[in-house]
Scaffold this active site. Structure first.
Site, PDB file in Angstrom:
ATOM      1  N   HIS A 228       0.878  -1.112  -0.029  1.00  0.00           N
ATOM      2  CA  HIS A 228      -0.097   0.112   0.033  1.00  0.00           C
ATOM      3  C   HIS A 228       0.917   1.177   0.100  1.00  0.00           C
ATOM      4  O   HIS A 228       1.998   1.360   0.693  1.00  0.00           O
ATOM      5  CB  HIS A 228      -0.753   0.138   1.395  1.00  0.00           C
ATOM      6  CG  HIS A 228      -2.080   0.803   1.249  1.00  0.00           C
ATOM      7  ND1 HIS A 228      -1.753   2.270   1.433  1.00  0.00           N
ATOM      8  CD2 HIS A 228      -3.482   1.000   0.794  1.00  0.00           C
ATOM      9  CE1 HIS A 228      -2.844   3.086   1.233  1.00  0.00           C
ATOM     10  NE2 HIS A 228      -3.968   2.390   1.049  1.00  0.00           N
ATOM     11  N   ARG A 270      -3.308   1.121  -3.891  1.00  0.00           N
ATOM     12  CA  ARG A 270      -2.748  -0.193  -4.153  1.00  0.00           C
ATOM     13  C   ARG A 270      -3.434  -0.683  -5.645  1.00  0.00           C
ATOM     14  O   ARG A 270      -4.452  -0.001  -6.059  1.00  0.00           O
ATOM     15  CB  ARG A 270      -3.351  -1.099  -2.859  1.00  0.00           C
ATOM     16  CG  ARG A 270      -4.709  -0.531  -2.639  1.00  0.00           C
ATOM     17  CD  ARG A 270      -4.644  -1.446  -1.292  1.00  0.00           C
ATOM     18  NE  ARG A 270      -5.836  -1.019  -0.462  1.00  0.00           N
ATOM     19  CZ  ARG A 270      -6.789  -1.825   0.081  1.00  0.00           C
ATOM     20  NH1 ARG A 270      -6.709  -2.962   0.261  1.00  0.00           N
ATOM     21  NH2 ARG A 270      -7.796  -1.330   0.772  1.00  0.00           N
ATOM     22  N   LYS A 273      -7.359  -0.614  -7.114  1.00  0.00           N
ATOM     23  CA  LYS A 273      -8.089   0.412  -6.268  1.00  0.00           C
ATOM     24  C   LYS A 273      -8.149   1.940  -7.012  1.00  0.00           C
ATOM     25  O   LYS A 273      -7.616   2.119  -8.013  1.00  0.00           O
ATOM     26  CB  LYS A 273      -7.459   0.568  -4.845  1.00  0.00           C
ATOM     27  CG  LYS A 273      -7.438  -0.569  -4.230  1.00  0.00           C
ATOM     28  CD  LYS A 273      -8.720  -1.213  -3.713  1.00  0.00           C
ATOM     29  CE  LYS A 273      -9.958  -0.174  -3.028  1.00  0.00           C
ATOM     30  NZ  LYS A 273      -9.880  -0.762  -1.624  1.00  0.00           N
ATOM     31  N   ASP A 276      -6.466   8.425  -5.975  1.00  0.00           N
ATOM     32  CA  ASP A 276      -7.109   9.535  -4.543  1.00  0.00           C
ATOM     33  C   ASP A 276      -6.009  10.292  -4.463  1.00  0.00           C
ATOM     34  O   ASP A 276      -4.781  10.298  -4.562  1.00  0.00           O
ATOM     35  CB  ASP A 276      -7.226   8.457  -3.405  1.00  0.00           C
ATOM     36  CG  ASP A 276      -7.481   9.297  -2.181  1.00  0.00           C
ATOM     37  OD1 ASP A 276      -7.309  10.647  -2.109  1.00  0.00           O
ATOM     38  OD2 ASP A 276      -7.534   8.657  -0.987  1.00  0.00           O
ATOM     39  N   CYS A 278      -4.681  12.136  -1.920  1.00  0.00           N
ATOM     40  CA  CYS A 278      -3.780  11.886  -0.896  1.00  0.00           C
ATOM     41  C   CYS A 278      -2.462  11.169  -1.351  1.00  0.00           C
ATOM     42  O   CYS A 278      -1.551  11.232  -0.681  1.00  0.00           O
ATOM     43  CB  CYS A 278      -4.134  11.308   0.459  1.00  0.00           C
ATOM     44  SG  CYS A 278      -4.867   9.771   0.320  1.00  0.00           S
ATOM     45  N   TYR A 279      -2.609  10.222  -2.252  1.00  0.00           N
ATOM     46  CA  TYR A 279      -1.449   9.283  -2.863  1.00  0.00           C
ATOM     47  C   TYR A 279      -0.319  10.214  -3.470  1.00  0.00           C
ATOM     48  O   TYR A 279       0.439   9.634  -3.977  1.00  0.00           O
ATOM     49  CB  TYR A 279      -1.977   8.164  -3.539  1.00  0.00           C
ATOM     50  CG  TYR A 279      -2.832   7.126  -2.516  1.00  0.00           C
ATOM     51  CD1 TYR A 279      -2.371   6.809  -1.528  1.00  0.00           C
ATOM     52  CD2 TYR A 279      -4.073   6.935  -2.884  1.00  0.00           C
ATOM     53  CE1 TYR A 279      -3.137   6.264  -0.480  1.00  0.00           C
ATOM     54  CE2 TYR A 279      -5.072   6.087  -2.136  1.00  0.00           C
ATOM     55  CZ  TYR A 279      -4.208   5.512  -0.988  1.00  0.00           C
ATOM     56  OH  TYR A 279      -5.113   4.936   0.040  1.00  0.00           O
ATOM     57  N   ASP A 384     -10.292  14.101  -2.250  1.00  0.00           N
ATOM     58  CA  ASP A 384      -9.701  12.601  -2.672  1.00  0.00           C
ATOM     59  C   ASP A 384      -9.875  12.597  -4.235  1.00  0.00           C
ATOM     60  O   ASP A 384      -8.868  12.325  -5.155  1.00  0.00           O
ATOM     61  CB  ASP A 384     -10.771  11.595  -1.807  1.00  0.00           C
ATOM     62  CG  ASP A 384     -10.527  10.151  -2.289  1.00  0.00           C
ATOM     63  OD1 ASP A 384     -10.236   9.976  -3.610  1.00  0.00           O
ATOM     64  OD2 ASP A 384     -11.029   9.235  -1.623  1.00  0.00           O
ATOM     65  N   ASP A 391     -11.398  17.827   2.899  1.00  0.00           N
ATOM     66  CA  ASP A 391     -10.939  17.623   4.203  1.00  0.00           C
ATOM     67  C   ASP A 391      -9.457  18.016   4.665  1.00  0.00           C
ATOM     68  O   ASP A 391      -8.773  18.168   3.598  1.00  0.00           O
ATOM     69  CB  ASP A 391     -11.254  16.483   4.776  1.00  0.00           C
ATOM     70  CG  ASP A 391     -10.403  15.342   4.144  1.00  0.00           C
ATOM     71  OD1 ASP A 391      -9.152  15.241   4.277  1.00  0.00           O
ATOM     72  OD2 ASP A 391     -11.028  14.448   3.249  1.00  0.00           O
ATOM     73  N   HIS A 394      -6.734  15.546   3.209  1.00  0.00           N
ATOM     74  CA  HIS A 394      -6.472  15.659   1.811  1.00  0.00           C
ATOM     75  C   HIS A 394      -5.744  16.877   1.392  1.00  0.00           C
ATOM     76  O   HIS A 394      -5.021  16.911   0.504  1.00  0.00           O
ATOM     77  CB  HIS A 394      -7.677  15.110   1.078  1.00  0.00           C
ATOM     78  CG  HIS A 394      -8.138  13.792   0.904  1.00  0.00           C
ATOM     79  ND1 HIS A 394      -8.878  13.108   2.065  1.00  0.00           N
ATOM     80  CD2 HIS A 394      -7.416  12.886   0.014  1.00  0.00           C
ATOM     81  CE1 HIS A 394      -8.855  11.902   1.846  1.00  0.00           C
ATOM     82  NE2 HIS A 394      -7.946  11.634   0.908  1.00  0.00           N
TER      83      HIS A 394
HETATM   84  C1  FPP Z   1       2.679   8.681   8.868  1.00  0.00           C
HETATM   85  C2  FPP Z   1       1.526   8.305   8.744  1.00  0.00           C
HETATM   86  C3  FPP Z   1       0.584   7.789   9.724  1.00  0.00           C
HETATM   87  C4  FPP Z   1       1.160   7.290   7.309  1.00  0.00           C
HETATM   88  C5  FPP Z   1       0.126   6.533   7.257  1.00  0.00           C
HETATM   89  C6  FPP Z   1       0.172   6.125   5.911  1.00  0.00           C
HETATM   90  C7  FPP Z   1      -1.338   5.614   5.190  1.00  0.00           C
HETATM   91  C8  FPP Z   1      -2.022   6.836   4.479  1.00  0.00           C
HETATM   92  C9  FPP Z   1      -1.585   4.446   5.390  1.00  0.00           C
HETATM   93  C10 FPP Z   1      -2.730   3.978   4.604  1.00  0.00           C
HETATM   94  C11 FPP Z   1      -3.573   2.887   5.584  1.00  0.00           C
HETATM   95  C12 FPP Z   1      -4.627   2.225   4.615  1.00  0.00           C
HETATM   96  C13 FPP Z   1      -4.516   0.814   4.539  1.00  0.00           C
HETATM   97  C14 FPP Z   1      -5.472   2.693   3.850  1.00  0.00           C
HETATM   98  C15 FPP Z   1      -6.361   2.124   2.985  1.00  0.00           C
HETATM   99  O1  FPP Z   1      -7.511   2.623   3.037  1.00  0.00           O
HETATM  100  P1  FPP Z   1      -8.917   2.353   1.959  1.00  0.00           P
HETATM  101  O2  FPP Z   1      -8.848   0.975   1.693  1.00  0.00           O
HETATM  102  O3  FPP Z   1      -9.759   3.260   2.354  1.00  0.00           O
HETATM  103  O4  FPP Z   1      -8.146   3.014   0.707  1.00  0.00           O
HETATM  104  P2  FPP Z   1      -7.567   2.462  -0.875  1.00  0.00           P
HETATM  105  O5  FPP Z   1      -8.765   1.989  -1.303  1.00  0.00           O
HETATM  106  O6  FPP Z   1      -7.072   3.895  -1.380  1.00  0.00           O
HETATM  107  O7  FPP Z   1      -6.460   1.463  -0.471  1.00  0.00           O
HETATM  108 ZN    ZN Z   2      -6.997   9.738   0.435  1.00  0.00          ZN
END
Ligand code: FPP
Ligand code: ZN
Length: 455
Positions: A228, A270, A273, A276, A278-279, A384, A391, A394
Site C-alpha cells: 500500500h 494499491r 483500487k 485518490d 492523498c496518494y 480525494d 477535508d 487531503h
Molecule cells: C505517517 C502516517 C501515519 C502514515 C499513514 C500512511 C497511510 C496513509 C496508510 C494507509 C492506510 C490504509 C491501509 C488505507 C487504506 O484505506 P482504503 O482501503 O480506504 O483506501 P484505498 O482503497 O485507497 O486503499
Molecule cells: Zn485519500
C-alpha cells in the site's frame, strides 16, 4: 466453449457482468475525463483560471479549521495534533503564517498533550501515541522558534520510543497497540529530526520493514499484508533514515510504485483500487525518494543481471541483502550517506544537501493536473477525487504532493523550478518540503540547527 470465444462467434451473447470494482473505476474515469474534456475544449484564458491554485480560498478554509481547532469539538478529539499538523503544514506550504497568539495557543495546547513520561497523545490527559507524537513534533517544527522547539521534552520522548520498541524491530503505536510500518516511520522520523536516534531504536527495524516488502514490490503495513502506498512511503523513508535502504529490492519497488500512477493522472494506493489525491504524497513521495536512489538502484540492477555461477549466488545475495542488522557500508549514494552506523544521524540532513538534478520517475505535470483540476475544491480545500468532500487530511497531502511535483526537476531541493515545470500560473508555486519528514524545508533547517547544535 469459453465465455471469451462464445462472444467472438456470437456477438449477441451477454457481456460478463462487471465487478463492483470495475463499475467504481469506470465511474471515476468518466468523471475525471469529463473534467479533462471540458478543460481541453475551453480557451487558454479559461484553462489558466481552471488551473489556478485557489490560494485565498484555501487559506479561508484552513483559517476556519483553525478556529474550530481552538474551540472544543469532540468528534476528532483523539486526533487534534494531526489536525494541527495538517492545517499548519498546509498554511506553511502556501507560504503563509498565522498570528502569534494562535501559534502560542497551539504550542500550549500541544504541551498539554505531552505525556509526563514522554510522547504526545491525541488530546490532553490521553494515552501517548507514536503517530500523534509525529504530528505534534512536525507541527512544532512547522511553527518554529525557540518556545515551540524547546517545548519538546526529548529525553522523555526517547524513553517513550524505547518503551514502544519491540524485539522484532518494529514499534507499537501505543501501550498494547498495533505494531506496523507506520509506527516504525513515525518513531524513526521524530527520533531522526530531534537528534535522539541511536542503535537501540534502530535495532532490527530494517529486518521488520524488509519482512513487509511484498511480491509486488511495494511495502505492506505488516508482514503478509497487501502493498500500500501509505506504508510504502513509511517503509522506504524509514529504510533511508536508518541507512539500510540498499536492503530493499529497489527495482521491484520502483516497478510497483510507478505503475500506481494511472490514466486519471493521479496515483492509486494499491493495485486495482481507485485514484485518490492523498496518494499524490504517499506514492508521489515514495517515487520522489526513489528518484534520489538511482545509483543504488542501478547497482542492484547490475548485480541482478549478471550471470552467476552457483558458488557466486550466495555471495551476491549477501551483497544485495546487506549483511548486518543495520547500516552496512555500501559506499556513498546520493543523499543517503550509506557509510557507517554512526552516520545515520546526518542522513536526513545529507539527503537534501547531496541533492542533484534528476529526472522524475513519475509524470509530474500529469499529477499536477489531477491535483489542480480534480482534487481541488474551487471554494477552498482539497479532496480525494471529484464528488468527494474536501477535508484537512487531503488538503495537506494534495498540497505536499503538488510541492514535490513542482520541485521534482530542481537542481537543489529549493531552487525555483522553470515556469514550464509548474502547471498553471507560476503563482501556484508552493514552498519546498523535506521529502523524508514532510515539513517545509526552511522549518526543517531551523529545527536541524536547533537540535543538532544545542546538544
Ligand atoms: C505517517 C502516517 C501515519 C502514515 C499513514 C500512511 C497511510 C496513509 C496508510 C494507509 C492506510 C490504509 C491501509 C488505507 C487504506 O484505506 P482504503 O482501503 O480506504 O483506501 P484505498 O482503497 O485507497 O486503499
Ligand atoms: Zn485519500
Amino acid at each position: 466453449m469459453s465465455e471469451e470465444s462464445e462472444r467472438d462467434t456470437n456477438p449477441a451473447a451477454a457481456p460478463p457482468c462487471p465487478t463492483v470494482s470495475q463499475r467504481d473505476q469506470w465511474m471515476v474515469e468518466s468523471q475525471v475525463f469529463q473534467i479533462y474534456q471540458l478543460f481541453a475544449t475551453i480557451p487558454g484564458s479559461a484553462q489558466n483560471l481552471m488551473l489556478e491554485l485557489q490560494r485565498d480560498n484555501h487559506m479561508q478554509y484552513l483559517s476556519k479549521g483553525l478556529r474550530h481547532l481552538s474551540s472544543a469539538f469532540s468528534v476528532l478529539d483523539a486526533n487534534r495534533p494531526w489536525l494541527c499538523y495538517w492545517i499548519f503544514h498546509s498554511i506553511a506550504l502556501l507560504g503563509e503564517s498565522v498570528d502569534d497568539e494562535l501559534e502560542d495557543n497551539t504550542i500550549d495546547f500541544l504541551n498539554r498533550c505531552q505525556d509526563p513520561n514522554g510522547g504526545y497523545a491525541g488530546g490532553p490527559g490521553q494515552m501517548p501515541h507514536i503517530a500523534t507524537t509525529y504530528a505534534a513534533v512536525n507541527t512544532l517544527i512547522t511553527l518554529g522558534g525557540q518556545k515551540s522547539l524547546a517545548s519538546i521534552n526529548r529525553d522523555k520522548l526517547y524513553g517513550f520510543l524505547r518503551r514502544m520498541k519491540q524485539s522484532n524491530g518494529g514499534f507499537r503505536m501505543h501501550d498494547e497497540g498495533e505494531i506496523d510500518v507506520r509506527a516504525c516511520y513515525t518513531a524513526i522520523s521524530v527520533a531522526s529530526v530531534l537528534n535522539i536516534l541511536d542503535d537501540e531504536l534502530i535495532k532490527n527495524v530494517g529486518d521488520y520493514i524488509l519482512s513487509c516488502q511484498t511480491y509486488e514490490g511495494g511495502i505492506a503495513g505488516e508482514p503478509g499484508s497487501e502493498a500500500h502506498g501509505g506504508y510504502t512511503f513509511c517503509g522506504l523513508a524509514t529504510m533511508i533514515l536508518i541507512g539500510e535502504v540498499n536492503r530493499l529490492d529497489l527495482p521491484r519497488l520502483v516497478d510497483w510504485a510507478v505503475f500506481r500512477q494511472g490514466k486519471e493522472c493521479g496515483f492509486q494506493g494499491r493495485t486495482n483500487k481507485l485514484v485518490d489525491g492523498c496518494y499524490s504524497f504517499w506514492q508521489g513521495g515514495a517515487v520522489a525518494l526513489l528518484q534520489r536512489l538511482s545509483s543504488i538502484i542501478n547497482k542492484q540492477m547490475e548485480e541482478a543481471s549478471q550471470t552467476f555461477t552457483i558458488s557466486d549466488v550466495s555471495e551476491a545475495k549477501e551483497s544485495l541483502d546487506g549483511t548486518s542488522s543495520h547500516a552496512t557500508c555500501h559506499g556513498k549514494h546520493e543523499g543517503t550517506s550509506q557509510s557507517c552506523s554512526a552516520d545515520y544521524k546526518s542522513i536526513g540532513y545529507n539527503f537534501i544537501n547531496e541533492w542533484r538534478a534528476q529526472e522524475p520517475l513519475f509524470h509530474s505535470i500529469a499529477l499536477q493536473q489531477y491535483i489542480l483540476l480534480c482534487a481541488q475544491d474551487q471554494a477552498g480545500g482539497l479532496r480525494d477525487k471529484p464528488g468527494k468532500r474536501r477535508d484537512h487530511y487531503h488538503t495537506c497531502y494534495c498540497l505536499s504532493g503538488l510541492s514535490l511535483c513542482q520541485y521534482s526537476w530542481s537542481k537543489h531541493p529549493d531552487s525555483p523550478p522553470l515556469p514550464n515545470l509548474v502547471l498553471g500560473p507560476y503563482s501556484n508555486l508552493l514552498e519546498p518540503i523535506h521529502p523524508l519528514f514532510n515539513v517545509v524545508l526552511d522549518r526543517y533547517r531551523e529545527a536541524h540547527e536547533f537540535f543538532f547544535t544545542e546538544s
